[in-house]
Write a protein that holds these residues in place. Structure first.
Motif, short mmCIF file in Angstrom:
data_model
loop_
_atom_site.label_atom_id
_atom_site.label_comp_id
_atom_site.label_asym_id
_atom_site.label_seq_id
_atom_site.Cartn_x
_atom_site.Cartn_y
_atom_site.Cartn_z
N CYS A 9 38.01 -44.93 9.81
CA CYS A 9 39.32 -45.30 10.37
C CYS A 9 39.25 -45.92 11.77
N GLY A 10 38.10 -45.83 12.43
CA GLY A 10 37.96 -46.43 13.75
C GLY A 10 38.26 -45.51 14.92
N TYR A 11 38.64 -44.26 14.65
CA TYR A 11 38.89 -43.30 15.73
C TYR A 11 37.63 -43.14 16.57
N VAL A 12 37.79 -43.10 17.89
CA VAL A 12 36.64 -42.91 18.78
C VAL A 12 36.74 -41.55 19.44
N TYR A 13 35.67 -40.77 19.31
CA TYR A 13 35.58 -39.48 20.00
C TYR A 13 34.98 -39.72 21.37
N PHE A 14 35.76 -39.42 22.42
CA PHE A 14 35.30 -39.54 23.79
C PHE A 14 35.01 -38.15 24.33
N PRO A 15 33.75 -37.82 24.63
CA PRO A 15 33.41 -36.48 25.12
C PRO A 15 34.21 -36.05 26.35
N ALA A 16 34.51 -36.99 27.24
CA ALA A 16 35.25 -36.64 28.46
C ALA A 16 36.66 -36.15 28.14
N ILE A 17 37.20 -36.58 27.00
CA ILE A 17 38.55 -36.18 26.58
C ILE A 17 38.52 -34.98 25.64
N GLY A 18 37.50 -34.93 24.78
CA GLY A 18 37.41 -33.87 23.78
C GLY A 18 38.41 -34.08 22.66
N ASP A 19 38.81 -33.01 22.02
CA ASP A 19 39.80 -33.04 20.94
C ASP A 19 40.60 -31.75 21.07
N THR A 20 41.39 -31.68 22.14
CA THR A 20 42.08 -30.44 22.47
C THR A 20 43.06 -29.99 21.38
N ASP A 21 43.58 -30.93 20.58
CA ASP A 21 44.48 -30.55 19.49
C ASP A 21 43.75 -29.72 18.43
N ALA A 29 29.98 -32.64 24.20
CA ALA A 29 29.21 -33.73 23.61
C ALA A 29 29.41 -33.75 22.10
N PHE A 30 29.35 -34.94 21.52
CA PHE A 30 29.51 -35.07 20.07
C PHE A 30 28.51 -34.19 19.34
N GLU A 31 27.28 -34.16 19.84
CA GLU A 31 26.22 -33.37 19.21
C GLU A 31 26.54 -31.87 19.21
N ASP A 32 27.40 -31.44 20.14
CA ASP A 32 27.75 -30.02 20.24
C ASP A 32 28.98 -29.64 19.43
N LEU A 33 29.62 -30.63 18.79
CA LEU A 33 30.76 -30.31 17.92
C LEU A 33 30.26 -29.53 16.72
N PRO A 34 31.03 -28.56 16.23
CA PRO A 34 30.58 -27.82 15.05
C PRO A 34 30.49 -28.75 13.84
N GLU A 35 29.61 -28.45 12.92
CA GLU A 35 29.44 -29.28 11.72
C GLU A 35 30.72 -29.34 10.89
#
Length: 52
Positions: A9-21, A29-35
């Motif tokens: 879909c083109g969504y970009v994950y920015f580590p500085a912003i995270g995904d607080t929702d 970091a992306f690598e530290d996101l749970p699987e």
């Protein structure tokens, strides 16, 4: 930290912003996101993301 784009879909994950929702704090970091983390826009798995 590198950003990653969902190839579906083109969504970009920015580590500085995270995904607080979805409980991901800024600075994660992306690598530290749970699987189990999925694209917040389309639900794609982490494996569908590519570094940008």
């Amino acid at each position: 930290m590198d950003s990653y784009r969902c190839t579906l879909c083109g969504y970009v994950y920015f580590p500085a912003i995270g995904d607080t929702d979805h409980g991901v704090k800024p600075g994660t970091a992306f690598e530290d996101l749970p699987e189990t983390w999925k694209c917040p826009r389309c639900g794609a798995p982490k494996s569908r993301f590519k570094k940008v």
